[in-house]
Design a protein around this motif. Structure first.
Motif, PDB file in Angstrom:
ATOM      1  N   CYS A   1       9.493  -1.294   4.207  1.00  0.00           N
ATOM      2  CA  CYS A   1       8.696  -0.239   4.844  1.00  0.00           C
ATOM      3  C   CYS A   1       9.602   0.802   5.493  1.00  0.00           C
ATOM      4  CB  CYS A   1       7.759  -0.845   5.886  1.00  0.00           C
ATOM      5  SG  CYS A   1       6.341  -1.734   5.216  1.00  0.00           S
ATOM      6  N   ALA A   2      10.637   0.329   6.176  1.00  0.00           N
ATOM      7  CA  ALA A   2      11.570   1.256   6.811  1.00  0.00           C
ATOM      8  C   ALA A   2      12.316   2.093   5.778  1.00  0.00           C
ATOM      9  CB  ALA A   2      12.556   0.478   7.682  1.00  0.00           C
ATOM     10  N   GLN A   3      12.756   1.443   4.712  1.00  0.00           N
ATOM     11  CA  GLN A   3      13.490   2.150   3.663  1.00  0.00           C
ATOM     12  C   GLN A   3      12.629   3.218   2.988  1.00  0.00           C
ATOM     13  OE1 GLN A   3      16.711   0.833   1.459  1.00  0.00           O
ATOM     14  NE2 GLN A   3      17.257   1.081   3.611  1.00  0.00           N
ATOM     15  N   LEU A   4      11.377   2.872   2.774  1.00  0.00           N
ATOM     16  CA  LEU A   4      10.482   3.791   2.074  1.00  0.00           C
ATOM     17  C   LEU A   4      10.219   5.056   2.885  1.00  0.00           C
ATOM     18  CD1 LEU A   4       8.988   3.892  -0.613  1.00  0.00           C
ATOM     19  CD2 LEU A   4       7.058   2.751   0.479  1.00  0.00           C
ATOM     20  N   GLU A   5      10.348   4.969   4.193  1.00  0.00           N
ATOM     21  CA  GLU A   5      10.096   6.113   5.060  1.00  0.00           C
ATOM     22  C   GLU A   5      11.087   7.253   4.812  1.00  0.00           C
ATOM     23  OE1 GLU A   5       8.175   3.588   8.817  1.00  0.00           O
ATOM     24  OE2 GLU A   5      10.242   4.338   8.934  1.00  0.00           O
TER      25      GLU A   5
ATOM     26  N   GLU B   1       0.826  -1.208   0.000  1.00  0.00           N
ATOM     27  CA  GLU B   1       0.000   0.000   0.000  1.00  0.00           C
ATOM     28  C   GLU B   1       0.862   1.260   0.000  1.00  0.00           C
ATOM     29  OE1 GLU B   1      -2.550  -0.365   3.375  1.00  0.00           O
ATOM     30  OE2 GLU B   1      -3.886  -1.839   2.397  1.00  0.00           O
ATOM     31  N   SER B   2       1.942   1.246   0.769  1.00  0.00           N
ATOM     32  CA  SER B   2       2.809   2.425   0.860  1.00  0.00           C
ATOM     33  C   SER B   2       3.488   2.721  -0.464  1.00  0.00           C
ATOM     34  CB  SER B   2       3.860   2.225   1.958  1.00  0.00           C
ATOM     35  OG  SER B   2       3.259   2.085   3.217  1.00  0.00           O
ATOM     36  N   LEU B   3       4.003   1.671  -1.124  1.00  0.00           N
ATOM     37  CA  LEU B   3       4.683   1.896  -2.395  1.00  0.00           C
ATOM     38  C   LEU B   3       3.691   2.312  -3.479  1.00  0.00           C
ATOM     39  CD1 LEU B   3       7.573   1.779  -3.600  1.00  0.00           C
ATOM     40  CD2 LEU B   3       6.896  -0.350  -4.651  1.00  0.00           C
ATOM     41  N   ALA B   4       2.515   1.678  -3.499  1.00  0.00           N
ATOM     42  CA  ALA B   4       1.502   2.061  -4.478  1.00  0.00           C
ATOM     43  C   ALA B   4       1.145   3.538  -4.315  1.00  0.00           C
ATOM     44  CB  ALA B   4       0.265   1.182  -4.326  1.00  0.00           C
ATOM     45  N   ASN B   5       1.002   3.991  -3.082  1.00  0.00           N
ATOM     46  CA  ASN B   5       0.714   5.408  -2.839  1.00  0.00           C
ATOM     47  C   ASN B   5       1.867   6.296  -3.299  1.00  0.00           C
ATOM     48  OD1 ASN B   5      -1.807   4.912  -1.697  1.00  0.00           O
ATOM     49  ND2 ASN B   5      -0.998   4.777   0.389  1.00  0.00           N
TER      50      ASN B   5
ATOM     51  N   SER C   1       1.619   6.598  -7.066  1.00  0.00           N
ATOM     52  CA  SER C   1       0.275   6.921  -7.583  1.00  0.00           C
ATOM     53  C   SER C   1      -0.364   5.757  -8.336  1.00  0.00           C
ATOM     54  CB  SER C   1       0.339   8.163  -8.489  1.00  0.00           C
ATOM     55  OG  SER C   1       0.849   9.268  -7.793  1.00  0.00           O
ATOM     56  N   ARG C   2      -0.245   4.565  -7.763  1.00  0.00           N
ATOM     57  CA  ARG C   2      -0.899   3.380  -8.313  1.00  0.00           C
ATOM     58  C   ARG C   2      -1.972   2.902  -7.337  1.00  0.00           C
ATOM     59  NH1 ARG C   2      -0.456   2.131 -13.744  1.00  0.00           N
ATOM     60  NH2 ARG C   2       1.667   1.516 -14.339  1.00  0.00           N
ATOM     61  N   ALA C   3      -2.968   2.230  -7.876  1.00  0.00           N
ATOM     62  CA  ALA C   3      -4.060   1.728  -7.041  1.00  0.00           C
ATOM     63  C   ALA C   3      -3.707   0.424  -6.342  1.00  0.00           C
ATOM     64  CB  ALA C   3      -5.315   1.533  -7.890  1.00  0.00           C
ATOM     65  N   HIS C   4      -2.873  -0.411  -6.992  1.00  0.00           N
ATOM     66  CA  HIS C   4      -2.598  -1.748  -6.470  1.00  0.00           C
ATOM     67  C   HIS C   4      -1.104  -2.061  -6.548  1.00  0.00           C
ATOM     68  CE1 HIS C   4      -6.934  -2.517  -6.727  1.00  0.00           C
ATOM     69  NE2 HIS C   4      -6.870  -2.003  -7.949  1.00  0.00           N
ATOM     70  N   GLY C   5      -0.582  -2.642  -5.469  1.00  0.00           N
ATOM     71  CA  GLY C   5       0.785  -3.143  -5.446  1.00  0.00           C
ATOM     72  C   GLY C   5       0.789  -4.598  -5.063  1.00  0.00           C
ATOM     73  N   ILE C   6       1.615  -5.395  -5.736  1.00  0.00           N
ATOM     74  CA  ILE C   6       1.722  -6.829  -5.475  1.00  0.00           C
ATOM     75  C   ILE C   6       3.197  -7.135  -5.235  1.00  0.00           C
ATOM     76  CG2 ILE C   6       1.300  -9.158  -6.355  1.00  0.00           C
ATOM     77  CD1 ILE C   6      -0.497  -6.236  -7.982  1.00  0.00           C
ATOM     78  N   ALA C   7       3.558  -7.350  -3.982  1.00  0.00           N
ATOM     79  CA  ALA C   7       4.949  -7.606  -3.625  1.00  0.00           C
ATOM     80  C   ALA C   7       5.363  -9.007  -4.054  1.00  0.00           C
ATOM     81  CB  ALA C   7       5.148  -7.439  -2.124  1.00  0.00           C
ATOM     82  N   VAL C   8       6.577  -9.118  -4.600  1.00  0.00           N
ATOM     83  CA  VAL C   8       7.072 -10.402  -5.110  1.00  0.00           C
ATOM     84  C   VAL C   8       8.523 -10.613  -4.682  1.00  0.00           C
ATOM     85  CG1 VAL C   8       5.478 -10.431  -7.062  1.00  0.00           C
ATOM     86  CG2 VAL C   8       7.721  -9.362  -7.332  1.00  0.00           C
ATOM     87  N   ALA C   9       9.083 -11.747  -5.093  1.00  0.00           N
ATOM     88  CA  ALA C   9      10.388 -12.180  -4.600  1.00  0.00           C
ATOM     89  C   ALA C   9      11.556 -11.335  -5.110  1.00  0.00           C
ATOM     90  CB  ALA C   9      10.618 -13.642  -4.972  1.00  0.00           C
ATOM     91  N   ASN C  10      11.462 -10.805  -6.317  1.00  0.00           N
ATOM     92  CA  ASN C  10      12.537  -9.993  -6.883  1.00  0.00           C
ATOM     93  C   ASN C  10      12.032  -9.258  -8.129  1.00  0.00           C
ATOM     94  OD1 ASN C  10      12.934 -11.961  -9.157  1.00  0.00           O
ATOM     95  ND2 ASN C  10      13.637 -13.243  -7.464  1.00  0.00           N
ATOM     96  N   GLY C  11      12.872  -8.423  -8.706  1.00  0.00           N
ATOM     97  CA  GLY C  11      12.460  -7.664  -9.887  1.00  0.00           C
ATOM     98  C   GLY C  11      12.242  -8.527 -11.108  1.00  0.00           C
TER      99      GLY C  11
ATOM    100  N   GLY D   1      10.754  -7.434  -5.135  1.00  0.00           N
ATOM    101  CA  GLY D   1      10.233  -6.656  -6.247  1.00  0.00           C
ATOM    102  C   GLY D   1       8.762  -6.365  -6.031  1.00  0.00           C
ATOM    103  N   MET D   2       8.182  -5.623  -6.969  1.00  0.00           N
ATOM    104  CA  MET D   2       6.757  -5.342  -6.890  1.00  0.00           C
ATOM    105  C   MET D   2       6.196  -5.075  -8.276  1.00  0.00           C
ATOM    106  SD  MET D   2       4.627  -2.855  -4.261  1.00  0.00           S
ATOM    107  CE  MET D   2       5.545  -3.496  -2.868  1.00  0.00           C
ATOM    108  N   VAL D   3       4.958  -5.526  -8.453  1.00  0.00           N
ATOM    109  CA  VAL D   3       4.179  -5.247  -9.653  1.00  0.00           C
ATOM    110  C   VAL D   3       3.088  -4.274  -9.249  1.00  0.00           C
ATOM    111  CG1 VAL D   3       2.857  -6.255 -11.546  1.00  0.00           C
ATOM    112  CG2 VAL D   3       4.572  -7.633 -10.356  1.00  0.00           C
ATOM    113  N   LEU D   4       2.861  -3.242 -10.071  1.00  0.00           N
ATOM    114  CA  LEU D   4       1.845  -2.246  -9.753  1.00  0.00           C
ATOM    115  C   LEU D   4       0.947  -1.998 -10.949  1.00  0.00           C
ATOM    116  CD1 LEU D   4       4.840  -0.931  -8.445  1.00  0.00           C
ATOM    117  CD2 LEU D   4       2.996  -0.079  -6.997  1.00  0.00           C
ATOM    118  N   THR D   5      -0.314  -1.726 -10.670  1.00  0.00           N
ATOM    119  CA  THR D   5      -1.284  -1.458 -11.733  1.00  0.00           C
ATOM    120  C   THR D   5      -2.468  -0.696 -11.158  1.00  0.00           C
ATOM    121  OG1 THR D   5      -2.659  -2.486 -13.451  1.00  0.00           O
ATOM    122  CG2 THR D   5      -2.453  -3.678 -11.367  1.00  0.00           C
ATOM    123  N   ASN D   6      -3.228  -0.062 -12.031  1.00  0.00           N
ATOM    124  CA  ASN D   6      -4.474   0.589 -11.627  1.00  0.00           C
ATOM    125  C   ASN D   6      -5.688  -0.278 -11.932  1.00  0.00           C
ATOM    126  OD1 ASN D   6      -3.107   2.894 -10.743  1.00  0.00           O
ATOM    127  ND2 ASN D   6      -3.170   3.814 -12.781  1.00  0.00           N
TER     128      ASN D   6
END
Length: 377
Positions: free
Chosen positions: A243-247, A45-49, A52-62, A196-201
């Motif tokens: 989460c800590a890094q994103l802060e 949720e934090s990365l999607a925000n 400016s994406r609606a959905h984030g899907i966290a995954v094992a790597n890029g 990694g993460m995949v994001l989409t609206n």
């Protein structure tokens, strides 16, 4: 002979000076260490925000993120995907593993990014998507790419692995196209070690990505599968670090630009010998994910320079090797007769200097002073 007591300067050392330890201890204390833990959803949720994406899907790597993005768009045999030749192999690997065909385009000699006019020229009736990859510090000209995609009815996968915190005309990189992807390897602006993460609206695409990430389990019956996916889940431990890094992402990107500015100023006397990165384009300021250099106007080539830097215990890395020249793809019969001279030249000459956020001013001075002595010798 180099003093054996000299401390090596790695090409990257991440900075972990926020709440990383606190959040990891919380994972251990609560027992939530698997992909079921609460930090995963919080990170998504934090990365999607952030982008400016609606959905984030966290995954094992890029790389996993790219696999899922390609599969989610149902790209497969008979389809073509246009992508830059000057990029990491993961991009083309995701396309070929889906049974589709990667079609490469050359890069701009100044920004090192894919050229929109060459994307346009590469479109055929079989083209299904454009995989945009922002390279090293500056974003691709997205307005031109979006126009091409709209006119030809093509999907866009935006690989923003190197660009978290970067913007294109004040819009976040990672906010463009049907699907975007990020990597959180140790050298990225936000790291989870691997991740990694995949994001989409698109909520349907998001659901499909979540299913593909989790072996395509169904709610009921759980162990009956109608499609093959992957176990590409991110753990709660990794997400806690993310989460800590994103802060403190703003601090990180400011630090990256400060490192780039330091190198620009201190290496200015070598502008006749080394091609330095472009500081800005009309649509973005360089974020200097890595600080790349290309020897020109000097008898010394990359190998001589980097060998001397290694002797001085300073790490460097060569630029990406072009996709169309990768032996593994040649063996598959791909890219026969394909030539992209600008990417080929960069791959043979370019290298980058230590660029991690943990670099001290003293280390930066040592890097530049050493490089100046080597090139001026």
């Amino acid at each position: 002979m180099t003093d054996q007591k000299v401390t090596p300067i790695p090409v990257n050392t991440p900075l972990l000076d926020g709440n990383e330890k606190k959040y990891l201890e919380e994972c251990i204390d609560t027992g939530w260490i698997s992909s079921e833990g609460p930090f995963v959803e919080r990170f998504e949720e934090s990365l999607a925000n952030e982008v400016s994406r609606a959905h984030g899907i966290a995954v094992a790597n890029g790389t996993a993120a790219l696999d899922i993005a390609v599969a989610a768009l149902k790209i497969g045999p008979g389809d073509e995907v246009i992508l830059p030749t000057f990029t990491i192999i993961s991009c083309a690997q995701a396309v070929t593993r889906a049974g589709a065909t990667p079609v490469t385009v050359d890069c701009d000699p100044a920004t090192w990014n894919m050229v929109p006019a060459e994307i346009e020229a590469a479109v055929t009736p079989r083209t299904k998507a454009i995989m945009v990859v922002h390279i090293y510090g500056l974003p691709v000209d997205m307005d031109a790419v979006l126009d091409i995609a709209e006119r030809h009815g093509l999907a866009i996968i935006e690989d923003a692995a190197e660009m978290l915190g970067q913007t294109y005309r004040d819009l976040p990189c990672g906010s463009f196209g049907d699907i975007s992807t990020f990597s959180f390897y140790a050298n990225k602006h936000v790291t989870t070690g691997e991740g990694g993460m995949v994001l989409t609206n698109d909520p349907q695409l998001a659901d499909r990505c979540r299913s593909l990430r989790n072996l395509c389990f169904k709610a009921n019956p759980r162990f009956v599968h109608e499609e093959l996916g992957w176990n590409y889940r991110m753990t709660n431990l990794q997400a806690a670090v993310g989460c800590a890094q994103l802060e403190y992402l703003d601090k990180t990107t400011n630090r990256k630009r400060a490192i780039g500015t330091h190198y620009n100023q201190n290496l200015s006397e070598l502008r006749d010998n080394l091609l330095l990165p472009v500081p800005a384009t009309p649509y973005s300021q360089n974020i200097y994910w890595v600080y790349g250099l290309v020897p020109e106007g000097t008898p010394l080539g990359r190998e001589e320079i980097t060998k001397a830097m290694t002797a001085a215990k300073i790490g460097t890395r060569p630029f990406f090797w072009p996709i169309h020249e990768q032996p593994v793809f040649k063996e598959k019969g791909l890219f026969q007769g394909v030539s992209h001279p600008r990417a080929e030249s960069l791959a043979r000459q370019g290298f980058y200097l230590p660029s991690g956020t943990a670099l001290t001013p003293e280390q930066l001075d040592r890097v530049t002073e050493t490089l100046i002595k080597i090139v001026a010798s």
